[in-house]
Design a protein around this motif. Structure first.
Motif, PDB file in Angstrom:
ATOM      1  N   SER A   1       0.780  -1.243   0.000  1.00 50.56           N
ATOM      2  CA  SER A   1       0.000   0.000   0.000  1.00 50.56           C
ATOM      3  C   SER A   1       0.814   1.296   0.000  1.00 50.56           C
ATOM      4  CB  SER A   1      -0.927   0.003   1.223  1.00 50.56           C
ATOM      5  OG  SER A   1      -0.160   0.128   2.406  1.00 50.56           O
ATOM      6  N   HIS A   2       2.154   1.198   0.022  1.00 46.22           N
ATOM      7  CA  HIS A   2       2.908   2.454   0.174  1.00 46.22           C
ATOM      8  C   HIS A   2       3.571   2.889  -1.135  1.00 46.22           C
ATOM      9  CE1 HIS A   2       4.592   5.754   2.224  1.00 46.22           C
ATOM     10  NE2 HIS A   2       5.824   5.315   2.289  1.00 46.22           N
ATOM     11  N   VAL A   3       3.204   4.085  -1.601  1.00 51.65           N
ATOM     12  CA  VAL A   3       3.668   4.602  -2.891  1.00 51.65           C
ATOM     13  C   VAL A   3       5.202   4.623  -2.975  1.00 51.65           C
ATOM     14  CG1 VAL A   3       3.662   6.637  -4.394  1.00 51.65           C
ATOM     15  CG2 VAL A   3       1.579   5.995  -3.177  1.00 51.65           C
ATOM     16  N   ASP A   4       5.879   5.101  -1.929  1.00 52.87           N
ATOM     17  CA  ASP A   4       7.349   5.202  -1.976  1.00 52.87           C
ATOM     18  C   ASP A   4       7.997   3.827  -2.171  1.00 52.87           C
ATOM     19  OD1 ASP A   4       7.228   7.947  -1.644  1.00 52.87           O
ATOM     20  OD2 ASP A   4       7.334   7.830   0.538  1.00 52.87           O
TER      21      ASP A   4
ATOM     22  N   HIS B   1      -0.498   6.962 -11.915  1.00 50.92           N
ATOM     23  CA  HIS B   1       0.861   7.434 -12.193  1.00 50.92           C
ATOM     24  C   HIS B   1       1.958   6.635 -11.512  1.00 50.92           C
ATOM     25  CE1 HIS B   1      -1.254  11.485 -12.957  1.00 50.92           C
ATOM     26  NE2 HIS B   1      -1.091  10.831 -14.083  1.00 50.92           N
ATOM     27  N   SER B   2       1.703   6.099 -10.326  1.00 48.18           N
ATOM     28  CA  SER B   2       2.780   5.378  -9.619  1.00 48.18           C
ATOM     29  C   SER B   2       2.611   3.877  -9.857  1.00 48.18           C
ATOM     30  CB  SER B   2       2.699   5.665  -8.114  1.00 48.18           C
ATOM     31  OG  SER B   2       1.581   4.990  -7.561  1.00 48.18           O
ATOM     32  N   PRO B   3       3.691   3.105  -9.656  1.00 47.80           N
ATOM     33  CA  PRO B   3       3.524   1.647  -9.763  1.00 47.80           C
ATOM     34  C   PRO B   3       2.447   1.131  -8.800  1.00 47.80           C
ATOM     35  CG  PRO B   3       5.843   2.223  -9.775  1.00 47.80           C
ATOM     36  CD  PRO B   3       5.104   3.495  -9.475  1.00 47.80           C
ATOM     37  N   TYR B   4       2.337   1.758  -7.627  1.00 50.79           N
ATOM     38  CA  TYR B   4       1.274   1.353  -6.686  1.00 50.79           C
ATOM     39  C   TYR B   4      -0.106   1.559  -7.317  1.00 50.79           C
ATOM     40  CZ  TYR B   4      -2.241   2.053  -3.017  1.00 50.79           C
ATOM     41  OH  TYR B   4      -3.404   2.014  -2.277  1.00 50.79           O
ATOM     42  N   SER B   5      -0.364   2.780  -7.803  1.00 47.98           N
ATOM     43  CA  SER B   5      -1.718   3.044  -8.312  1.00 47.98           C
ATOM     44  C   SER B   5      -1.978   2.279  -9.605  1.00 47.98           C
ATOM     45  CB  SER B   5      -1.971   4.544  -8.475  1.00 47.98           C
ATOM     46  OG  SER B   5      -0.973   5.159  -9.234  1.00 47.98           O
ATOM     47  N   ALA B   6      -0.905   2.031 -10.396  1.00 47.70           N
ATOM     48  CA  ALA B   6      -1.085   1.226 -11.615  1.00 47.70           C
ATOM     49  C   ALA B   6      -1.491  -0.197 -11.246  1.00 47.70           C
ATOM     50  CB  ALA B   6       0.202   1.224 -12.440  1.00 47.70           C
TER      51      ALA B   6
ATOM     52  N   TYR C   1      12.284  20.603   4.256  1.00 46.59           N
ATOM     53  CA  TYR C   1      11.868  20.335   2.877  1.00 46.59           C
ATOM     54  C   TYR C   1      12.889  19.422   2.214  1.00 46.59           C
ATOM     55  CZ  TYR C   1       8.283  23.786   3.634  1.00 46.59           C
ATOM     56  OH  TYR C   1       7.185  24.447   4.132  1.00 46.59           O
ATOM     57  N   VAL C   2      12.430  18.337   1.607  1.00 49.41           N
ATOM     58  CA  VAL C   2      13.332  17.369   0.960  1.00 49.41           C
ATOM     59  C   VAL C   2      12.919  17.184  -0.502  1.00 49.41           C
ATOM     60  CG1 VAL C   2      13.784  16.148   3.147  1.00 49.41           C
ATOM     61  CG2 VAL C   2      11.938  15.346   1.649  1.00 49.41           C
ATOM     62  N   THR C   3      13.752  16.473  -1.253  1.00 53.86           N
ATOM     63  CA  THR C   3      13.463  16.206  -2.668  1.00 53.86           C
ATOM     64  C   THR C   3      12.078  15.590  -2.813  1.00 53.86           C
ATOM     65  OG1 THR C   3      15.774  15.707  -2.877  1.00 53.86           O
ATOM     66  CG2 THR C   3      14.377  15.033  -4.721  1.00 53.86           C
ATOM     67  N   ASP C   4      11.370  16.037  -3.820  1.00 52.04           N
ATOM     68  CA  ASP C   4       9.998  15.572  -4.014  1.00 52.04           C
ATOM     69  C   ASP C   4       9.946  14.087  -4.390  1.00 52.04           C
ATOM     70  OD1 ASP C   4       7.294  15.827  -4.044  1.00 52.04           O
ATOM     71  OD2 ASP C   4       7.211  17.260  -5.712  1.00 52.04           O
ATOM     72  N   ARG C   5       8.809  13.439  -4.078  1.00 55.96           N
ATOM     73  CA  ARG C   5       8.540  12.059  -4.530  1.00 55.96           C
ATOM     74  C   ARG C   5       8.411  12.102  -6.056  1.00 55.96           C
ATOM     75  NH1 ARG C   5       3.033   9.615  -2.112  1.00 55.96           N
ATOM     76  NH2 ARG C   5       4.366   8.826  -0.470  1.00 55.96           N
ATOM     77  N   PRO C   6       9.075  11.184  -6.797  1.00 59.88           N
ATOM     78  CA  PRO C   6       8.920  11.197  -8.267  1.00 59.88           C
ATOM     79  C   PRO C   6       7.454  10.950  -8.644  1.00 59.88           C
ATOM     80  CG  PRO C   6      10.623   9.626  -7.566  1.00 59.88           C
ATOM     81  CD  PRO C   6       9.946  10.100  -6.325  1.00 59.88           C
ATOM     82  N   GLY C   7       6.983  11.719  -9.607  1.00 62.04           N
ATOM     83  CA  GLY C   7       5.600  11.541 -10.085  1.00 62.04           C
ATOM     84  C   GLY C   7       4.556  11.887  -9.035  1.00 62.04           C
ATOM     85  N   HIS C   8       4.913  12.731  -8.079  1.00 59.40           N
ATOM     86  CA  HIS C   8       4.037  13.053  -6.944  1.00 59.40           C
ATOM     87  C   HIS C   8       2.718  13.677  -7.419  1.00 59.40           C
ATOM     88  CE1 HIS C   8       4.168  14.833  -2.580  1.00 59.40           C
ATOM     89  NE2 HIS C   8       3.092  14.112  -2.820  1.00 59.40           N
ATOM     90  N   ASP C   9       1.609  12.985  -7.192  1.00 61.51           N
ATOM     91  CA  ASP C   9       0.302  13.497  -7.621  1.00 61.51           C
ATOM     92  C   ASP C   9      -0.034  14.770  -6.861  1.00 61.51           C
ATOM     93  OD1 ASP C   9      -0.213  11.495  -9.471  1.00 61.51           O
ATOM     94  OD2 ASP C   9      -1.214  10.190  -8.005  1.00 61.51           O
ATOM     95  N   GLU C  10      -0.503  15.786  -7.625  1.00 63.26           N
ATOM     96  CA  GLU C  10      -0.690  17.106  -7.018  1.00 63.26           C
ATOM     97  C   GLU C  10      -1.886  17.178  -6.064  1.00 63.26           C
ATOM     98  OE1 GLU C  10      -1.122  20.331  -9.852  1.00 63.26           O
ATOM     99  OE2 GLU C  10       0.452  21.361  -8.720  1.00 63.26           O
ATOM    100  N   ARG C  11      -3.032  16.726  -6.552  1.00 61.70           N
ATOM    101  CA  ARG C  11      -4.244  16.910  -5.725  1.00 61.70           C
ATOM    102  C   ARG C  11      -5.186  15.724  -5.874  1.00 61.70           C
ATOM    103  NH1 ARG C  11      -9.207  19.673  -7.635  1.00 61.70           N
ATOM    104  NH2 ARG C  11     -10.604  19.757  -5.841  1.00 61.70           N
ATOM    105  N   TYR C  12      -5.664  15.214  -4.723  1.00 63.03           N
ATOM    106  CA  TYR C  12      -6.756  14.233  -4.726  1.00 63.03           C
ATOM    107  C   TYR C  12      -7.955  14.863  -4.021  1.00 63.03           C
ATOM    108  CZ  TYR C  12      -2.969  10.662  -5.088  1.00 63.03           C
ATOM    109  OH  TYR C  12      -1.879   9.915  -5.442  1.00 63.03           O
ATOM    110  N   ALA C  13      -9.137  14.689  -4.574  1.00 62.12           N
ATOM    111  CA  ALA C  13     -10.356  15.155  -3.909  1.00 62.12           C
ATOM    112  C   ALA C  13     -11.514  14.309  -4.428  1.00 62.12           C
ATOM    113  CB  ALA C  13     -10.600  16.634  -4.201  1.00 62.12           C
ATOM    114  N   ILE C  14     -12.172  13.651  -3.508  1.00 61.76           N
ATOM    115  CA  ILE C  14     -13.222  12.688  -3.875  1.00 61.76           C
ATOM    116  C   ILE C  14     -14.605  13.319  -3.803  1.00 61.76           C
ATOM    117  CG2 ILE C  14     -14.466  10.800  -2.741  1.00 61.76           C
ATOM    118  CD1 ILE C  14     -12.479   9.351  -4.099  1.00 61.76           C
ATOM    119  N   ASP C  15     -15.419  13.014  -4.771  1.00 66.66           N
ATOM    120  CA  ASP C  15     -16.843  13.335  -4.683  1.00 66.66           C
ATOM    121  C   ASP C  15     -17.555  12.058  -4.237  1.00 66.66           C
ATOM    122  OD1 ASP C  15     -19.516  13.737  -5.038  1.00 66.66           O
ATOM    123  OD2 ASP C  15     -19.367  14.590  -7.059  1.00 66.66           O
TER     124      ASP C  15
END
Ligand code: NAD
Ligand code: DAU
Length: 378
Positions: A87-90, A181-186, A311-325
């Motif tokens: 379950s962990h994107v990183d 976008h990430s191997p996790y979400s794929a 502040y550290v280096t960003d996660r590669p492919g870091h999704d900007e915004r999630y918001a559920i309806d």
């Protein structure tokens, strides 16, 4: 026993809340927690219910097709609630194979075992349900076209606190096209498609739900909230990815478990339901609230630990915004989050601070050694 249900991943974060809810609420159901006990699975999460007569733990890999098929026969299983996953994107960025194996092949093994077993019964699929727990990450990322925040079109108990903003005018809906976008979400997207294929091809009753970020007790401290609470307590740096401006929609884990219960019993087969709090937070705003809450509960001056933000280096492919309806779920089944975010966050911080022993064993790897001795190598 009126029903016999396998809950996969029941020793993990969300799974343990679902198992606890079902074991306590349905004494006439047999609840079988099927879990491989990876680094993320911890039976200490279920200490309070492990002796209940309607509960059974089975250590098994969801990729073990034959084992699952036999278990379904032996226990006459009529429902599966499937939460087991990497379950962990990183981690998925470092080790995508494990994610494809568990999330895709594991889900397929469960589906095929359920198909063969249920199709062998005289009543077939009647009264059966394969319920797959997925994530909002399969939809990809939403645009942040209102970075300063706007009045959101929706409001729920979760978003009823002081902070009440949306950062864009789009939301993930059940009809939103998949764009992981990430191997996790794929891997999760792929598993969702297999579940739907089993409905469309074989007529298996299936439901898929896609939920936003959960928080609460028993979450493995690699995820933002428990990791940061533990670091604040020890006055260690808080690694904020990028500029800390990514947005997540947060839901208290017990509200997710309540939604799963409702949907498992009342949801329509073949449907998808989105579950979320309408509760968007920029990471940095959440982190500041988390620091102030933790400081207050530790008896430190509020904000004393804001200097831990690093502040550290960003996660590669870091999704900007999630918001559920999640209005479909609210409209059709009457579900609503029960906790306001500030209340839920305080409850969560309090739990981690009061359960330091749980945190210490989880972070020391002691519990992994213990379960390896008890159940053999993973
Ligand atoms: P978790 O990592 O805390 O727990 C996963 C559990 O699955 C662990 O107990 C682990 O031992 C077990 N597991 C892993 N691989 C296995 C295998 N091959 N066979 C059997 N068991 C295995 O995860 P979580 O955060 O509780 O997430 C549970 C589910 O909910 C996942 O499917 C995840 O994609 C989904 N989800 C999570 C969130 C969130 O915010 N945490 C949000 C939406 C959806
Ligand atoms: O949206 C649902 C998903 O939420 C679930 O499907 C995943 O299983 C779950 O892990 C979670 O994914 P995220 O990647 O959103 O969660 P995470 O806790 O890893 O990160 C939350 C945000 O905080 C994200 O924008 C990345 C950022 N972050 C995270 C960590 C661990 C940091 O800035 N620093 C960190 O150290």
């Amino acid at each position: 026993m009126s029903r016999s249900i396998i809950i996969t991943g029941g020793a993990g974060f969300i799974g343990s809340h679902v198992v606890r809810l079902f074991v306590n609420k349905y004494p006439d159901y047999r609840i079988i927690n099927l879990d491989k006990l990876t680094y993320a699975g911890n039976l200490a999460n279920l200490k309070d219910i492990e002796d209940k007569p309607n509960y059974k733990f089975v250590k098994m890999d969801i990729c073990d097709f034959e084992g699952i098929y036999k278990l379904m026969q032996d226990e006459k299983v009529d429902g599966i609630i499937h939460l087991a996953a990497e379950s962990h994107v990183d981690r998925s960025i470092k080790d995508p194979f494990t994610f494809a194996r568990t999330n895709v092949m594991g889900t397929l093994s469960l589906l095929q075992a359920a198909k063969l077993y249920w199709e062998s019964l005289p009543e077939g699929y009647e009264g059966k349900m394969f319920y797959h727990i997925s994530t909002d990450e399969v939809y990809g990322a939403l645009a942040m076209n209102h970075p300063e925040g706007i009045e959101p079109p929706f409001s729920t108990r979760a978003s009823s606190g002081k902070h009440h903003l949306a950062y864009g005018d789009e939301f993930f809906r059940e009809t939103t096209k998949y764009n992981p976008h990430s191997p996790y979400s794929a891997s999760k997207a792929s598993s969702d498609l297999f579940v739907r294929a089993y409905h469309d091809t074989y007529g298996m009753p299936t439901i898929v739900t896609n939920c936003s970020n959960n928080y609460g007790p028993y979450q493995f401290p690699e995820k933002l909230i428990p990791l940061f609470i533990n670091n604040i307590r020890q006055r260690k740096p808080l690694p904020v990815y990028g500029k800390g401006e990514n947005v997540r929609d947060w839901l208290y884990v017990e509200d997710h478990a309540r939604a799963i219960d409702l949907i498992f019993h009342k949801g329509r087969a073949s449907e998808t339901y989105n579950i979320g709090g309408f509760n968007e937070w920029k990471n940095i705003d959440l982190i500041e609230l988390l620091i102030k809450t933790t400081d207050r509960l530790l008896g430190r001056p509020e904000g004393a630990d804001l200097d831990l933000i690093t502040y550290v280096t960003d996660r590669p492919g870091h999704d900007e915004r999630y918001a559920i309806d999640s209005s479909k779920l609210q409209r059709e089944l009457g579900w609503e989050p029960s906790l306001q975010f500030e209340e839920g966050l305080e409850k969560t911080v309090r739990w981690y601070l009061e359960n330091q022993e749980w945190m210490d064993t989880v972070t020391s790897g002691e519990y992994l050694r213990y379960y390896r001795e008890m159940y053999g190598e993973r």
